[in-house]
Design a protein around this motif. Structure first.
Motif, PDB file in Angstrom:
ATOM      1  N   ALA A  65       0.841  -1.203   0.000  1.00 12.25           N
ATOM      2  CA  ALA A  65       0.000   0.000   0.000  1.00 12.25           C
ATOM      3  C   ALA A  65       0.873   1.249   0.000  1.00 12.25           C
ATOM      4  CB  ALA A  65      -0.910  -0.008   1.228  1.00 12.25           C
ATOM      5  N   GLN A  66       1.976   1.205   0.739  1.00 14.88           N
ATOM      6  CA  GLN A  66       2.865   2.366   0.803  1.00 14.88           C
ATOM      7  C   GLN A  66       3.614   2.569  -0.516  1.00 14.88           C
ATOM      8  OE1 GLN A  66       4.356   1.016   4.720  1.00 14.88           O
ATOM      9  NE2 GLN A  66       4.173   3.138   5.305  1.00 14.88           N
ATOM     10  N   ALA A  67       3.990   1.449  -1.174  1.00 16.92           N
ATOM     11  CA  ALA A  67       4.643   1.557  -2.481  1.00 16.92           C
ATOM     12  C   ALA A  67       3.676   2.160  -3.505  1.00 16.92           C
ATOM     13  CB  ALA A  67       5.121   0.183  -2.956  1.00 16.92           C
ATOM     14  N   LEU A  68       2.413   1.838  -3.330  1.00 19.38           N
ATOM     15  CA  LEU A  68       1.381   2.307  -4.254  1.00 19.38           C
ATOM     16  C   LEU A  68       1.100   3.802  -4.091  1.00 19.38           C
ATOM     17  CD1 LEU A  68      -0.380   0.599  -6.222  1.00 19.38           C
ATOM     18  CD2 LEU A  68      -2.134   0.544  -4.451  1.00 19.38           C
ATOM     19  N   GLY A 114      -7.142  -4.972   6.410  1.00 20.58           N
ATOM     20  CA  GLY A 114      -6.979  -3.932   7.439  1.00 20.58           C
ATOM     21  C   GLY A 114      -5.636  -3.228   7.319  1.00 20.58           C
ATOM     22  N   ALA A 115      -4.579  -4.030   7.173  1.00 19.35           N
ATOM     23  CA  ALA A 115      -3.233  -3.453   7.094  1.00 19.35           C
ATOM     24  C   ALA A 115      -3.067  -2.651   5.795  1.00 19.35           C
ATOM     25  CB  ALA A 115      -2.179  -4.561   7.165  1.00 19.35           C
ATOM     26  N   PHE A 116      -3.665  -3.130   4.714  1.00 20.79           N
ATOM     27  CA  PHE A 116      -3.576  -2.417   3.437  1.00 20.79           C
ATOM     28  C   PHE A 116      -4.238  -1.038   3.566  1.00 20.79           C
ATOM     29  CE2 PHE A 116      -4.283  -1.480  -1.041  1.00 20.79           C
ATOM     30  CZ  PHE A 116      -3.141  -2.002  -1.635  1.00 20.79           C
ATOM     31  N   GLY A 117      -5.386  -1.004   4.235  1.00 25.52           N
ATOM     32  CA  GLY A 117      -6.094   0.268   4.454  1.00 25.52           C
ATOM     33  C   GLY A 117      -5.252   1.234   5.271  1.00 25.52           C
ATOM     34  N   ILE A 118      -4.622   0.726   6.316  1.00 28.20           N
ATOM     35  CA  ILE A 118      -3.778   1.577   7.169  1.00 28.20           C
ATOM     36  C   ILE A 118      -2.586   2.101   6.365  1.00 28.20           C
ATOM     37  CG2 ILE A 118      -2.233   1.562   9.189  1.00 28.20           C
ATOM     38  CD1 ILE A 118      -4.213  -0.471  10.460  1.00 28.20           C
ATOM     39  N   GLY A 119      -1.999   1.217   5.532  1.00 27.49           N
ATOM     40  CA  GLY A 119      -0.861   1.614   4.684  1.00 27.49           C
ATOM     41  C   GLY A 119      -1.248   2.707   3.696  1.00 27.49           C
ATOM     42  N   LEU A 120      -2.462   2.600   3.148  1.00 26.39           N
ATOM     43  CA  LEU A 120      -2.933   3.624   2.204  1.00 26.39           C
ATOM     44  C   LEU A 120      -3.089   4.976   2.902  1.00 26.39           C
ATOM     45  CD1 LEU A 120      -5.746   1.914   0.052  1.00 26.39           C
ATOM     46  CD2 LEU A 120      -3.420   2.474  -0.651  1.00 26.39           C
ATOM     47  N   VAL A 121      -3.663   4.937   4.115  1.00 21.28           N
ATOM     48  CA  VAL A 121      -3.855   6.185   4.864  1.00 21.28           C
ATOM     49  C   VAL A 121      -2.495   6.822   5.177  1.00 21.28           C
ATOM     50  CG1 VAL A 121      -4.648   7.170   7.056  1.00 21.28           C
ATOM     51  CG2 VAL A 121      -6.084   5.514   5.838  1.00 21.28           C
ATOM     52  N   ALA A 122      -1.558   6.006   5.707  1.00 19.52           N
ATOM     53  CA  ALA A 122      -0.222   6.527   6.043  1.00 19.52           C
ATOM     54  C   ALA A 122       0.445   7.104   4.792  1.00 19.52           C
ATOM     55  CB  ALA A 122       0.632   5.421   6.654  1.00 19.52           C
ATOM     56  N   GLY A 132       7.739   7.093   8.876  1.00 20.88           N
ATOM     57  CA  GLY A 132       7.632   7.090  10.341  1.00 20.88           C
ATOM     58  C   GLY A 132       6.793   5.911  10.806  1.00 20.88           C
ATOM     59  N   PHE A 133       5.783   5.613  10.042  1.00 21.95           N
ATOM     60  CA  PHE A 133       4.927   4.485  10.344  1.00 21.95           C
ATOM     61  C   PHE A 133       5.712   3.174  10.226  1.00 21.95           C
ATOM     62  CE2 PHE A 133       1.598   1.431   9.362  1.00 21.95           C
ATOM     63  CZ  PHE A 133       0.735   1.686  10.411  1.00 21.95           C
ATOM     64  N   VAL A 134       6.575   3.081   9.206  1.00 19.55           N
ATOM     65  CA  VAL A 134       7.429   1.895   9.046  1.00 19.55           C
ATOM     66  C   VAL A 134       8.353   1.747  10.253  1.00 19.55           C
ATOM     67  CG1 VAL A 134       9.342   0.890   7.716  1.00 19.55           C
ATOM     68  CG2 VAL A 134       7.393   1.889   6.517  1.00 19.55           C
ATOM     69  N   VAL A 135       8.997   2.854  10.648  1.00 20.00           N
ATOM     70  CA  VAL A 135       9.945   2.804  11.771  1.00 20.00           C
ATOM     71  C   VAL A 135       9.240   2.276  13.019  1.00 20.00           C
ATOM     72  CG1 VAL A 135      11.353   4.196  13.350  1.00 20.00           C
ATOM     73  CG2 VAL A 135      11.410   4.667  10.903  1.00 20.00           C
ATOM     74  N   GLU A 136       8.068   2.842  13.331  1.00 19.24           N
ATOM     75  CA  GLU A 136       7.359   2.450  14.549  1.00 19.24           C
ATOM     76  C   GLU A 136       6.865   1.003  14.453  1.00 19.24           C
ATOM     77  OE1 GLU A 136       7.397   3.826  17.368  1.00 19.24           O
ATOM     78  OE2 GLU A 136       5.885   2.602  18.385  1.00 19.24           O
ATOM     79  N   THR A 137       6.336   0.621  13.289  1.00 19.07           N
ATOM     80  CA  THR A 137       5.852  -0.762  13.115  1.00 19.07           C
ATOM     81  C   THR A 137       7.002  -1.744  13.305  1.00 19.07           C
ATOM     82  OG1 THR A 137       4.257   0.020  11.485  1.00 19.07           O
ATOM     83  CG2 THR A 137       4.639  -2.348  11.549  1.00 19.07           C
ATOM     84  N   LYS A 190       1.246   6.048  18.291  1.00 17.74           N
ATOM     85  CA  LYS A 190       2.034   4.866  18.674  1.00 17.74           C
ATOM     86  C   LYS A 190       1.229   3.967  19.617  1.00 17.74           C
ATOM     87  CE  LYS A 190       6.524   7.137  18.229  1.00 17.74           C
ATOM     88  NZ  LYS A 190       7.729   7.595  18.911  1.00 17.74           N
ATOM     89  N   TRP A 191       0.478   4.590  20.558  1.00 14.81           N
ATOM     90  CA  TRP A 191      -0.341   3.782  21.486  1.00 14.81           C
ATOM     91  C   TRP A 191      -1.424   3.040  20.721  1.00 14.81           C
ATOM     92  CZ3 TRP A 191      -1.298   8.711  24.881  1.00 14.81           C
ATOM     93  CH2 TRP A 191      -0.124   9.033  25.562  1.00 14.81           C
ATOM     94  N   LEU A 192      -2.045   3.739  19.769  1.00 13.41           N
ATOM     95  CA  LEU A 192      -3.099   3.107  18.958  1.00 13.41           C
ATOM     96  C   LEU A 192      -2.552   1.906  18.191  1.00 13.41           C
ATOM     97  CD1 LEU A 192      -5.304   5.845  17.243  1.00 13.41           C
ATOM     98  CD2 LEU A 192      -6.099   3.803  18.449  1.00 13.41           C
ATOM     99  N   MET A 193      -1.335   2.078  17.649  1.00 12.88           N
ATOM    100  CA  MET A 193      -0.707   0.986  16.898  1.00 12.88           C
ATOM    101  C   MET A 193      -0.446  -0.207  17.819  1.00 12.88           C
ATOM    102  SD  MET A 193       1.909   3.263  14.615  1.00 12.88           S
ATOM    103  CE  MET A 193       2.848   1.918  13.869  1.00 12.88           C
ATOM    104  N   ARG A 194      -0.003   0.077  19.047  1.00 12.60           N
ATOM    105  CA  ARG A 194       0.226  -0.996  20.019  1.00 12.60           C
ATOM    106  C   ARG A 194      -1.064  -1.729  20.348  1.00 12.60           C
ATOM    107  NH1 ARG A 194       5.227  -1.559  22.297  1.00 12.60           N
ATOM    108  NH2 ARG A 194       6.478   0.278  21.852  1.00 12.60           N
ATOM    109  N   ALA A 195      -2.148  -0.939  20.520  1.00 12.43           N
ATOM    110  CA  ALA A 195      -3.448  -1.534  20.858  1.00 12.43           C
ATOM    111  C   ALA A 195      -3.937  -2.425  19.717  1.00 12.43           C
ATOM    112  CB  ALA A 195      -4.464  -0.432  21.152  1.00 12.43           C
TER     113      ALA A 195
END
Ligand code: FE2
Ligand code: FE2
Length: 207
Positions: A65-68, A114-122, A132-137, A190-195
């Motif tokens: 999704a991020q490459a796209l 779900g992950a594809f949707g999150i990647g598109l948003v990021a 930044g999303f990649v680093v935290e993930t 970051k907390w949301l990602m952890r949850a």
């Protein structure tokens, strides 16, 4: 753009069908088979490796999704290169689940979507946030894999070898994304990602 959508769709089908090929040798191949695993060990390893396989399904979805969404060809190459390494992880964890006589998560299409949707948003927010999303993930995954090195049964040397190599790779992915110009994400994100990760890891252990 159409080419990229086709590539992403092809990757989604391959990921969910489990027909990918690893470019590197499976680290478990160099482990002598110890046949001391009890049924309890086997169930535990299966749950943990299923969680790790789901993580890799999500990694494929995120990176595709991020490459796209990026407009920077160098960054696209960065995401695609990382996705290829994640394919090794995907194949190794799936192979280990087969050896353990277990199965991948029944909810993989859902995790992928779900992950594809999150990647598109990021990706849509911008390249620095996407990185930044990649680093935290990757950092969260690295921590999580570290905890698996103690949680896996002592007799399961093969799963441990796979997880150890994955942990090293994820740390490198985080460092590479940081060097490429990642923004630091706000603490609540970051907390949301952890949850979200907690929901995924708890569910995938069983389903
Ligand atoms: Fe990975
Ligand atoms: Fe990674």
């Amino acid at each position: 753009m159409l080419d990229q959508v086709i590539v992403a769709a092809d990757n989604a089908l391959r990921t969910l069908a489990g027909v990918g090929h690893a470019a590197r040798t499976n680290p478990a191949d160099s482990c002598a088979q110890v046949d001391a695993m009890t049924d309890v060990d086997r169930r535990r390893s299966s749950g943990l490796m299923r969680v790790n396989h789901v993580g890799e399904v999500c990694a494929q979805a995120l990176y595709q999704a991020q490459a796209l969404t990026t407009r920077d060809p160098r960054l696209r190459e960065h995401f695609e290169h990382a996705a290829r390494e994640e394919t090794d992880h995907l194949v190794w964890t799936q192979h280990r689940l087969d050896e353990l006589g277990s199965r991948v998560s029944a909810l993989n299409p859902l995790w992928f979507a779900g992950a594809f949707g999150i990647g598109l948003v990021a990706g849509r927010i911008g390249d620095a946030v996407s990185l930044g999303f990649v680093v935290e993930t990757e950092r969260q995954v690295e921590e999580h894999l570290d905890s698996h090195l103690t949680a896996l049964p002592a007799a399961d040397l093969k799963s441990q070898a796979i997880v150890r190599q994955m942990k090293d790779d994820e740390a490198r992915h985080a460092a590479n994304a940081e060097q490429a110009g990642a923004a630091d994400l706000p603490a609540p994100v970051k907390w949301l990602m952890r949850a979200a990760a907690k929901v995924m890891t708890t569910t995938a252990y069983y389903v």
